[in-house]
Design an enzyme around this catalytic site. Structure first.
Site: not given
Ligand code: HSE
Length: 431
Positions: A12, A102, A131, A133, A198, A202
């Site tokens: 993607t 990340k 993303g 930003i 996730d 970050k």
């Molecule tokens: N899986 C992440 C989210 C997107 O749901 O924000 C990519 O970092």
């Protein structure tokens, strides 16, 4: 000489990046210096959304990171291995690296940045957090003159989407998750998002940049959103809060040398008036607080091909600028070398909606006459209300559909000449 890219991965984000680089009209002219030289893929047989010459595609990713012709390696394959090894190899071979990974940066950042520093090259990671930003570059540059004390983010779109729907529909977590998976907003295996992992990756990255130090991922406290029930959301609402999965990095006593940092991800009751409370759906936002600047918030799409490609390509652009800078050539991103003026449209050509408030005599047919004058100039009305009286005059408020500003003013000129019109106290544009 062009700057040669070796892109690892054509999923993607890779596809979005290639699409952006193949469509340069209206973008920074420095992007024209870039050549998509090699793209590493798992299979040459897969049908692709982008057209690339056959010699560009290869399944030999190691050859890309060791090819002397490649200037910048763009790692958009994701996952821990072989991404980590390929990044390290590229750096050791003197190539700058752009990555959206990340998970790899949060786990292997120490090794990756040490290797980059030893090799005298850069690792750029704008796409790793938020993303599209732009938050990494501001944290590295524009905001780092500040003493940052708190970074608070909604940095996971999947969980924000789920919590938003639970709140607006009063639904259960498991029902919304199943629907989000069906609609493609949540992965088939949602663990990394739903458990907060996730977001932990970050905030570790953001904290590291904001507070100038490495962060051990194991030190990031992490709670996901599985235990958030619709009952909690309802009570929170009654008490004046919304529940958000926040990723927070906060310094206890910012100006003290012994200040410690708390880095955490957990569902949090956020007061409805807080700027992060209105960030809904898949959107992300990051609030940075520091001294002397106060609060700055970054908001936008946290995922998606185009948004992430924007971040990846901005990193590539920064590196191209570095490669093009020399003692005789100033950094092209710091100069303002525009020669030509932009063509500015006259206000009469603006197309917008208008709000207008009229004071009129209270006579039969006034609203009809107003409507006729607007109609004579092609101005269509969205709503008309007569709200009451002011000093014996009727107060009529109209909102138009989108109209040419010039047409609207011509209609007003005609309306001002109507015998029944006393005055037009307010004219405002509507977004
Ligand atoms: N899986 C992440 C989210 C997107 O749901 O924000 C990519 O970092």
């Amino acid at each position: 000489m062009g700057v040669k890219l070796g892109i690892l991965g054509l999923g993607t984000v890779g596809t979005g990046t290639v699409q952006l680089l193949q469509d340069l009209v209206g973008r920074n002219p420095l992007l024209q210096e870039i050549e998509i030289y090699r793209v590493g893929v798992r299979s040459l047989d897969k049908i692709r959304e982008v057209e690339l010459p056959a010699e560009v595609l290869t399944t030999d990713l190691e050859a890309i990171v060791s090819d002397p012709a490649v200037d910048i390696v763009v790692e958009v394959m994701g996952g821990l291995e072989p991404a980590r090894s390929l990044i390290l190899q590229a750096l050791k071979n003197g190539k700058h690296v752009v990555t959206a990974n990340k998970a790899a940066i949060a786990r292997f950042g120490a090794e990756i940045f040490t290797t980059a520093n030893q090799a005298g090259v850069y690792v750029m990671l704008e796409a790793a957090v938020g993303g599209g930003i732009p938050v990494i570059q501001p944290l590295k540059h524009s905001l780092r003159v500040n003493r940052i004390h708190t970074i608070t983010g909604i940095v996971n779109g999947t969980t924000n989407y789920i919590l938003t729907r639970m709140q607006t529909e009063g639904s259960d977590f498991s029902d919304v998750l199943a629907d989000a998976q069906r609609l493609g907003y949540a992965e088939a295996d949602p663990t990394a998002d739903v458990e907060g992992l996730d977001a932990a990756d970050k905030i570790a990255i953001l904290a590291s940049l904001g507070f100038d130090g490495r962060i051990n991922l194991q030190d990031v406290y992490c709670e996901g959103i599985r235990q958030v029930s619709k009952t909690d959301i309802t009570y929170a609402e009654k008490l004046g809060f919304v529940i958000k999965l926040l990723a927070i990095a906060k310094q206890s006593t910012p100006s003290s040398p012994s200040s410690s940092l708390s880095v955490r991800v957990h569902p949090t009751l956020v007061p409805k008036a807080h700027p992060l409370a209105s960030i809904n759906g898949v959107y992300n936002a990051i609030l940075v607080e520091g001294e002397p600047i106060g609060e700055v918030m970054f908001f936008g799409p946290g995922a998606g091909a185009g948004a992430t490609a924007s971040a990846v390509t901005s990193d590539i652009l920064n590196l191209v600028a570095v490669l093009k800078t020399s003692t005789v050539n100033p950094n092209p991103l710091l100069t303002c070398g525009h020669q030509d003026y932009c063509q500015i449209a006259p206000m009469t050509e603006l197309v917008t909606r208008f709000y207008a408030r009229f004071l009129t005599k209270d006579q039969p047919g006034v609203i009809g006459k107003l409507g006729t004058c607007f109609g004579n100039h092609g101005v269509s009305l969205e709503s008309v209300v007569q709200t009451g009286f002011q000093g014996g005059l009727a107060e009529i408020v109209v909102v138009t559909h989108d109209v040419r500003e010039g047409d609207f003013h011509q209609a007003l000129a005609e309306i001002r000449n109507l015998e029944a019109i006393d005055s037009i106290p307010s004219l405002l544009r509507v977004l």
